[in-house]
Design an enzyme around this catalytic site. Structure first.
Site, PDB file in Angstrom:
ATOM      1  N   GLU A 103       0.821  -1.205   0.000  1.00 31.95           N
ATOM      2  CA  GLU A 103       0.000   0.000   0.000  1.00 31.95           C
ATOM      3  C   GLU A 103       0.857   1.258   0.000  1.00 31.95           C
ATOM      4  OE1 GLU A 103      -4.091  -1.500   2.068  1.00 31.95           O
ATOM      5  OE2 GLU A 103      -2.505  -0.823   3.379  1.00 31.95           O
ATOM      6  N   CYS A 116       3.420   8.542   1.273  1.00 30.89           N
ATOM      7  CA  CYS A 116       4.063   7.607   2.200  1.00 30.89           C
ATOM      8  C   CYS A 116       4.353   6.310   1.434  1.00 30.89           C
ATOM      9  CB  CYS A 116       3.123   7.363   3.379  1.00 30.89           C
ATOM     10  SG  CYS A 116       3.808   6.250   4.586  1.00 30.89           S
ATOM     11  N   CYS A 123       8.046  -6.904   7.180  1.00 31.07           N
ATOM     12  CA  CYS A 123       9.242  -6.324   7.797  1.00 31.07           C
ATOM     13  C   CYS A 123       9.918  -7.423   8.590  1.00 31.07           C
ATOM     14  CB  CYS A 123       8.840  -5.172   8.719  1.00 31.07           C
ATOM     15  SG  CYS A 123      10.252  -4.281   9.409  1.00 31.07           S
ATOM     16  N   CYS A 127       8.903  -4.821  15.977  1.00 32.49           N
ATOM     17  CA  CYS A 127       8.542  -3.806  16.970  1.00 32.49           C
ATOM     18  C   CYS A 127       7.170  -4.180  17.521  1.00 32.49           C
ATOM     19  CB  CYS A 127       8.531  -2.422  16.341  1.00 32.49           C
ATOM     20  SG  CYS A 127      10.114  -2.038  15.567  1.00 32.49           S
ATOM     21  N   CYS A 130       3.775  -2.411  16.454  1.00 25.51           N
ATOM     22  CA  CYS A 130       3.563  -2.184  15.020  1.00 25.51           C
ATOM     23  C   CYS A 130       2.913  -3.409  14.380  1.00 25.51           C
ATOM     24  CB  CYS A 130       4.890  -1.876  14.342  1.00 25.51           C
ATOM     25  SG  CYS A 130       4.770  -1.746  12.542  1.00 25.51           S
ATOM     26  N   GLY A 187       7.888  -1.728   6.052  1.00 22.83           N
ATOM     27  CA  GLY A 187       9.273  -2.164   5.886  1.00 22.83           C
ATOM     28  C   GLY A 187      10.303  -1.249   6.512  1.00 22.83           C
ATOM     29  N   GLU A 188      11.514  -1.781   6.638  1.00 22.98           N
ATOM     30  CA  GLU A 188      12.641  -1.008   7.183  1.00 22.98           C
ATOM     31  C   GLU A 188      13.542  -0.618   6.002  1.00 22.98           C
ATOM     32  OE1 GLU A 188      13.991   0.515   9.982  1.00 22.98           O
ATOM     33  OE2 GLU A 188      15.455   0.936   8.430  1.00 22.98           O
ATOM     34  N   SER A 219      12.652   7.128   7.120  1.00 19.56           N
ATOM     35  CA  SER A 219      12.420   6.774   8.521  1.00 19.56           C
ATOM     36  C   SER A 219      13.008   5.407   8.822  1.00 19.56           C
ATOM     37  CB  SER A 219      10.910   6.746   8.796  1.00 19.56           C
ATOM     38  OG  SER A 219      10.672   6.258  10.093  1.00 19.56           O
ATOM     39  N   SER A 241      12.630   6.283  14.445  1.00 21.06           N
ATOM     40  CA  SER A 241      11.538   5.771  15.273  1.00 21.06           C
ATOM     41  C   SER A 241      12.104   5.495  16.663  1.00 21.06           C
ATOM     42  CB  SER A 241      10.981   4.479  14.663  1.00 21.06           C
ATOM     43  OG  SER A 241      10.353   4.773  13.447  1.00 21.06           O
ATOM     44  N   LEU A 242      12.012   6.478  17.515  1.00 19.95           N
ATOM     45  CA  LEU A 242      12.703   6.389  18.810  1.00 19.95           C
ATOM     46  C   LEU A 242      11.840   5.648  19.842  1.00 19.95           C
ATOM     47  CD1 LEU A 242      15.332   7.344  20.179  1.00 19.95           C
ATOM     48  CD2 LEU A 242      14.068   9.369  20.940  1.00 19.95           C
ATOM     49  N   HIS A 243      10.717   6.219  20.179  1.00 22.65           N
ATOM     50  CA  HIS A 243       9.666   5.591  21.004  1.00 22.65           C
ATOM     51  C   HIS A 243      10.025   5.315  22.463  1.00 22.65           C
ATOM     52  CE1 HIS A 243       7.737   5.330  17.188  1.00 22.65           C
ATOM     53  NE2 HIS A 243       8.388   4.280  16.774  1.00 22.65           N
ATOM     54  N   ASN A 318      -2.003   3.843  17.062  1.00 19.30           N
ATOM     55  CA  ASN A 318      -3.143   3.295  16.307  1.00 19.30           C
ATOM     56  C   ASN A 318      -3.307   1.835  16.673  1.00 19.30           C
ATOM     57  OD1 ASN A 318      -3.954   5.466  14.524  1.00 19.30           O
ATOM     58  ND2 ASN A 318      -1.913   5.242  13.656  1.00 19.30           N
ATOM     59  N   CYS A 361      -0.469   5.245  10.271  1.00 19.71           N
ATOM     60  CA  CYS A 361       0.801   4.549  10.537  1.00 19.71           C
ATOM     61  C   CYS A 361       0.561   3.188  11.152  1.00 19.71           C
ATOM     62  CB  CYS A 361       1.627   5.289  11.582  1.00 19.71           C
ATOM     63  SG  CYS A 361       2.138   6.894  11.126  1.00 19.71           S
TER      64      CYS A 361
END
Ligand code: SAH
Ligand code: SF4
Length: 382
Positions: A103, A116, A123, A127, A130, A187-188, A219, A241-243, A318, A361
């Protein structure tokens, strides 16, 4: 798309020149022909060789026999009440395996339009917050498939120059629907470095798609060696992507932290070339109730990022079926943001867009998961 043919989109100028010579274009002419093709592919966005008016009929026939242009196949296009668009695209198998679906999302805002883009199907990272992380890694997207997402979206949004305009004209920069590209889909990207690099360098070409380096953001979950390479070889804007602000928590939320802990990650961020207050690193921070949303976390964030030109994107979590996490309370998110802003760290709260079409996201689905179950492909490591 005819799967037996090589797509032209995604080849750089040198590769395109080699391909042209392989169908009989004399070496001396190759450069001129590459420029012509480049114009049709990336300024006009044509998807039919017959539209390439200044390329002779014989050469067009040769090209059609061996190549496709390579625009992706659209399975579905959805438009949200807020103007967000989502395309489900299908790509042919590469070698062994099944076709894949991914997508791409377009988010219009008052001052910009952001596309995006996905870099992988699934992936290989896991995480825990996710949805993509729960899906199997199927495969890397090729440079052509990454670039094809931009081409397709521009085509659908009318961003290419019309066929009736003067062939000498270069596409105007003003008024384009897609001004920004973020590598924040599935994906990364830094586990598919070569293909992402090739696609982005083509997207940056001044005589082609002509996207701006300051308006492309890559990202990453924190693949440290890839961050150094991005700074040297691609030089686009960086998002991390720290989080979490502590290794013990980040080890759980973003498990690649065990390989590249915060100290190494922050070191790589500090060393990223070209940073200034106008060119900041974006740190993405998903707001998880009772997990990373306390004022202690906010304070540690300020300490961790001291001295780095930074901006924090606060992303309300989300939820997805089966997740153990909840989104922080709205007032908690506002307090967190206010604390950061007060300390001089810009911290916009990202309002979710396209909720009605599941475009936010971490919600990009992978139809290929179903295909995979049937085919039982082996896991691919990044
Ligand atoms: N793999 C890359 C890029 C894709 S993810 C990366 O991790 O950076 C794009 C952003 O969405 C990342 O910051 C990711 O952490 C975040 N994200 C993933 N799932 C989410 C969810 N359920 N809610 C909110 N943000 C999420
Ligand atoms: Fe992969 Fe990014 Fe999701 Fe982590 S957040 S699982 S790196 S897509």
């Amino acid at each position: 798309m005819d799967e037996s043919k090589q797509p032209l989109i995604g080849l750089n100028r040198e590769q395109l020149g080699q391909e042209l010579q392989s169908v009989g274009v004399p070496a001396k002419q190759a450069r001129m022909r590459v420029n012509q093709l480049w114009h049709w592919l990336y300024i006009r966005g044509v998807d039919d060789f017959d539209e390439m008016l200044n390329i002779g009929k014989d050469l067009r026939t040769e090209l059609r026999q061996k190549y496709t242009i390579g625009h992706p196949e659209i399975v579905e296009e959805q438009i949200s009440a807020d103007g967000t668009r989502k395309w489900l695209l299908r790509f042919p198998p590469r070698g062994a395996g099944a076709p894949v679906e991914i997508e791409t999302v377009y988010i219009p805002e008052t001052d910009r339009g952001t596309l995006c883009v996905s870099s992988q199907v699934g992936c290989s990272l896991t995480c825990t917050f996710c949805h993509t992380g729960t899906q199997k890694m199927v495969r890397n997207l090729t440079a052509e498939e990454i670039l094809g997402q931009i081409m397709l979206a521009r085509h659908r949004l009318g961003d290419f120059l019309g066929m009736d305009s003067d062939p000498g004209i270069i596409a105007p920069l003003e008024g384009r629907k897609i001004s920004n590209v973020v590598m924040m889909g599935m994906g990364e990207p830094l586990f598919n470095f070569e293909n992402v690099k090739q696609a982005l360098l083509i997207a940056l070409d001044n005589d082609g798609l002509c996207l701006s380096r300051r308006r492309i953001t890559l990202s990453t979950s924190g693949v440290v060696p890839g961050i150094y390479r991005t700074g040297e070889e691609v030089k686009v804007m960086l998002a991390i992507s720290l989080h979490a602000t502590r290794d013990e928590l980040r080890d759980v939320l973003v498990p690649i932290n065990r390989k590249y802990p915060l100290e190494k990650l922050i070191e790589a961020c500090r060393a990223y070339p070209g940073l200034s207050n106008a060119r900041r690193i974006t740190f993405e921070y998903v707001m998880l109730k009772g997990v990373n949303d306390s004022l202690r976390d906010a304070r540690e964030l300020v300490e961790l990022l001291a001295g780095i030109p930074a901006k924090i994107n606060l992303i309300p979590f989300n939820p997805w079926p089966g997740t153990q996490y909840e989104c922080s309370e709205w007032k908690t998110i506002e307090k967190f943001a206010a604390y950061l802003n007060d300390k001089g760290l810009p911290a916009p709260i990202r309002t979710p867009r396209g909720r009605d079409i599941l475009a936010a996201c971490g919600q990009l689905k992978s139809e290929s998961k179903k295909l995979l179950a049937k085919q039982d492909l082996p896991l691919v490591e990044g």
